[in-house]
Design an enzyme around this catalytic site. Sequence first.
Site, PDB file in Angstrom:
ATOM      1  N   HIS A   1       9.140   2.550  16.361  1.00  0.00           N
ATOM      2  CA  HIS A   1       9.511   3.972  16.472  1.00  0.00           C
ATOM      3  C   HIS A   1      10.869   4.076  17.168  1.00  0.00           C
ATOM      4  CE1 HIS A   1       9.142   8.231  16.717  1.00  0.00           C
ATOM      5  NE2 HIS A   1       8.246   8.349  17.666  1.00  0.00           N
TER       6      HIS A   1
ATOM      7  N   HIS B   1      10.977   4.033   6.419  1.00  0.00           N
ATOM      8  CA  HIS B   1      10.520   5.243   7.109  1.00  0.00           C
ATOM      9  C   HIS B   1       9.238   5.719   6.446  1.00  0.00           C
ATOM     10  CE1 HIS B   1      10.617   9.205   8.985  1.00  0.00           C
ATOM     11  NE2 HIS B   1      11.514   8.706   9.812  1.00  0.00           N
TER      12      HIS B   1
ATOM     13  N   ASP C   1      17.852   4.928  13.177  1.00  0.00           N
ATOM     14  CA  ASP C   1      18.100   3.900  14.203  1.00  0.00           C
ATOM     15  C   ASP C   1      19.074   2.814  13.759  1.00  0.00           C
ATOM     16  OD1 ASP C   1      14.753   4.475  14.905  1.00  0.00           O
ATOM     17  OD2 ASP C   1      16.380   4.814  16.325  1.00  0.00           O
TER      18      ASP C   1
HETATM   19  C1  SDX Z   1      11.793   6.334  13.791  1.00  0.00           C
HETATM   20  O1  SDX Z   1       8.251   9.153  11.866  1.00  0.00           O
HETATM   21  C2  SDX Z   1       9.424   9.531  12.233  1.00  0.00           C
HETATM   22  O2  SDX Z   1       9.908  10.597  11.922  1.00  0.00           O
HETATM   23  C3  SDX Z   1      10.145   8.522  13.148  1.00  0.00           C
HETATM   24  C4  SDX Z   1      11.628   8.825  13.450  1.00  0.00           C
HETATM   25  C5  SDX Z   1      11.796  10.069  14.311  1.00  0.00           C
HETATM   26  O3  SDX Z   1      12.873  10.670  14.261  1.00  0.00           O
HETATM   27  O4  SDX Z   1      10.843  10.373  15.116  1.00  0.00           O
HETATM   28  O5  SDX Z   1      12.342   8.975  12.239  1.00  0.00           O
HETATM   29  C6  SDX Z   1      12.251   7.678  14.266  1.00  0.00           C
HETATM   30  O6  SDX Z   1      10.821   5.835  14.296  1.00  0.00           O
HETATM   31  C7  SDX Z   1      12.504   5.703  12.629  1.00  0.00           C
HETATM   32  C8  SDX Z   1      11.837   4.361  12.187  1.00  0.00           C
HETATM   33  C9  SDX Z   1      12.386   3.248  13.130  1.00  0.00           C
HETATM   34  N1  SDX Z   1      11.620   1.999  12.896  1.00  0.00           N
HETATM   35  C10 SDX Z   1      12.201   0.931  12.363  1.00  0.00           C
HETATM   36  O7  SDX Z   1      13.356   0.907  11.928  1.00  0.00           O
HETATM   37  C11 SDX Z   1      11.305  -0.296  12.344  1.00  0.00           C
HETATM   38  C12 SDX Z   1      11.349  -0.938  10.975  1.00  0.00           C
HETATM   39  N2  SDX Z   1      10.658  -0.069   9.981  1.00  0.00           N
HETATM   40  C13 SDX Z   1       9.277  -0.375   9.698  1.00  0.00           C
HETATM   41  O8  SDX Z   1       8.532  -0.838  10.785  1.00  0.00           O
HETATM   42  C14 SDX Z   1       8.614   0.700   8.846  1.00  0.00           C
HETATM   43  O9  SDX Z   1       9.484   1.025   7.833  1.00  0.00           O
HETATM   44  C15 SDX Z   1       8.128   1.987   9.515  1.00  0.00           C
HETATM   45  C16 SDX Z   1       7.202   1.705  10.646  1.00  0.00           C
HETATM   46  C17 SDX Z   1       9.270   2.797   9.998  1.00  0.00           C
HETATM   47  C18 SDX Z   1       7.371   2.791   8.454  1.00  0.00           C
HETATM   48  O10 SDX Z   1       6.292   2.024   8.096  1.00  0.00           O
HETATM   49  P1  SDX Z   1       5.204   2.544   7.023  1.00  0.00           P
HETATM   50  O11 SDX Z   1       5.599   3.841   6.438  1.00  0.00           O
HETATM   51  O12 SDX Z   1       3.850   2.437   7.650  1.00  0.00           O
HETATM   52  O13 SDX Z   1       5.356   1.513   5.863  1.00  0.00           O
HETATM   53  P2  SDX Z   1       4.684   0.094   5.837  1.00  0.00           P
HETATM   54  O14 SDX Z   1       4.805  -0.572   7.181  1.00  0.00           O
HETATM   55  O15 SDX Z   1       3.338   0.221   5.240  1.00  0.00           O
HETATM   56  O16 SDX Z   1       5.681  -0.677   4.854  1.00  0.00           O
HETATM   57  C19 SDX Z   1       5.491  -0.625   3.454  1.00  0.00           C
HETATM   58  C20 SDX Z   1       6.025  -1.956   2.935  1.00  0.00           C
HETATM   59  C21 SDX Z   1       5.360  -3.174   3.579  1.00  0.00           C
HETATM   60  O17 SDX Z   1       5.493  -4.255   2.686  1.00  0.00           O
HETATM   61  P3  SDX Z   1       4.230  -4.637   1.711  1.00  0.00           P
HETATM   62  O18 SDX Z   1       3.026  -4.837   2.606  1.00  0.00           O
HETATM   63  O19 SDX Z   1       4.089  -3.455   0.749  1.00  0.00           O
HETATM   64  O20 SDX Z   1       4.673  -5.901   0.995  1.00  0.00           O
HETATM   65  O21 SDX Z   1       7.417  -2.068   3.291  1.00  0.00           O
HETATM   66  C22 SDX Z   1       7.589  -3.163   4.171  1.00  0.00           C
HETATM   67  C23 SDX Z   1       6.240  -3.462   4.770  1.00  0.00           C
HETATM   68  O22 SDX Z   1       6.166  -4.847   5.151  1.00  0.00           O
HETATM   69  N3  SDX Z   1       8.531  -2.707   5.189  1.00  0.00           N
HETATM   70  C24 SDX Z   1       9.508  -3.450   5.705  1.00  0.00           C
HETATM   71  C25 SDX Z   1      10.201  -2.621   6.579  1.00  0.00           C
HETATM   72  N4  SDX Z   1       9.637  -1.410   6.579  1.00  0.00           N
HETATM   73  C26 SDX Z   1       8.593  -1.474   5.719  1.00  0.00           C
HETATM   74  N5  SDX Z   1       9.840  -4.758   5.494  1.00  0.00           N
HETATM   75  C27 SDX Z   1      10.917  -5.195   6.194  1.00  0.00           C
HETATM   76  N6  SDX Z   1      11.634  -4.450   7.053  1.00  0.00           N
HETATM   77  C28 SDX Z   1      11.302  -3.165   7.267  1.00  0.00           C
HETATM   78  N7  SDX Z   1      12.013  -2.430   8.106  1.00  0.00           N
END
Ligand code: SDX
Length: 425
Positions: free
Chosen positions: A270, A309, A365
Amino acid sequence: MSEKNTLTIIDNRTGKQYEIPIQNGAIRAIDLRQIKLSQDDFGLLSYDPGFENTASCKSSITFIDGEKGILRYRGYPIEELAQKSTYLEVAYLLIYGEMPSKAQLQEWIRNITLHTMVHENIKKFMDGFHHDAHPMGMLVGTLGALSTFYPDAKDIFDMQSRTKQIYRLLGKMPTMAALAYRHSLGMPYIYPDNDLSYTENFLNMLFKPSPSTKYDPDPVLSKALDVLFILHADHEQNCSTNAMRSVGSSYADPYSCAAAAAAALYGPLHGGANEAVVRMLKEIGSVDRISEYLEQVHAHKKLLYGFGHRIYKNYDPRARIIKELAYKVFEVTGKNPLLDIALELERIALSDEYFLSRKLYPNVDFYSGLIYQAMGFPASMFTVLFSVARMAGWLAQWQEEILDKEQGIARPRQIYIGPATRSLQ
Ligand code: SDX
């Protein structure tokens, strides 16, 4: 298309048919409970780990269209607000629903400015933290401690009390953030200077070399920080706002709610992602090592922090604005050497099947940490800056929930998969 705004469900286990109303593009989960196998059956639950497809509330604060990359605060596009307003104007908009008049803005700024000081005892327990304490841990602890200084904050249904806590939290967040930063450097604390603007005062408390030296915050940097605060001010029902609302639903005071929200924001998935991005870029080290890192991402061994996201399946509109802002800041601070790696990493990822197939794009971010680092902040302060900005959104969402007659204490159900009844021998 039929006029009937209902869902007809046939339970194939019993052959029974149910008509469930559709309102605002949703069904009420409680309407599933009527679907039973027998009279004493509990009825159906909806199962939604991580709340991937569950609306927890009705809100008029922020609107996001993840497919189109749209973000609006109270109907105003984020691009316009970033260009034409200030953070305190946006904080007023989020909390009260309309942009303030000139007189309202003056009164708003005056009241917040009157609350920039913290009780002297706050400095004493700031000193109690270890010399290398993470500033976010200090902030979470201090926010919770504030509830002990303002017992009147428990009167959450009194509007005047709520308004006073809103002034206090917006006024004191920069001060507490600066105390944590100065503590981590072992430098003397700098008191608020109420003649300065919100971000000028913040930069002054952070970077003034010593109480006895003059310090003039750079106007380009204080403006850039103000824009960054606008972009981070709210984002509908994100993880930390959900924490704010969930703790608020038990009628806890707003300081305890804010401590929970800040704790949620601290996580690297997050708000902690901005710190993780810079650490990731440092680990990659050079443009020619990007493909090696991406191989680990493809193998699910690493995350590409700053990408992906839950809502945006397109470019995060905030990331676009921040990327442009970075060049303005670098004109003053000098270019962040990690920028070239970030730009090349983005270029490659945006044509990489792994990211395209999962609709993973840069989020808020990805570039923000590069700006903060160029402004002189250590990575450990990035999420603290996010917290200062998001306080406006947390308070707006907290107040909206308290006033929402449909809301009750947040108490989800579960699907029990543990052992059946058994007895001790
Ligand atoms: C913020 O919610 C908000 O509004 C948050 C925010 C705000 O203003 O409050 O916007 C601020 O938190 C932005 C997000 C910052 N986080 C990151 O940058 C961390 C990296 N991102 C991931 O952890 C992920 O994308 C999330 C947590 C942000 C979202 O995750 P989801 O929606 O639960 O998606 P998921 O984890 O189920 O991913 C779906 C697929 C998976 O692969 P498969 O299992 O389908 O093979 O996408 C992959 C994930 O492994 N994936 C990533 C990835 N993000 C998702 N793989 C590599 N790198 C990534 N960053």
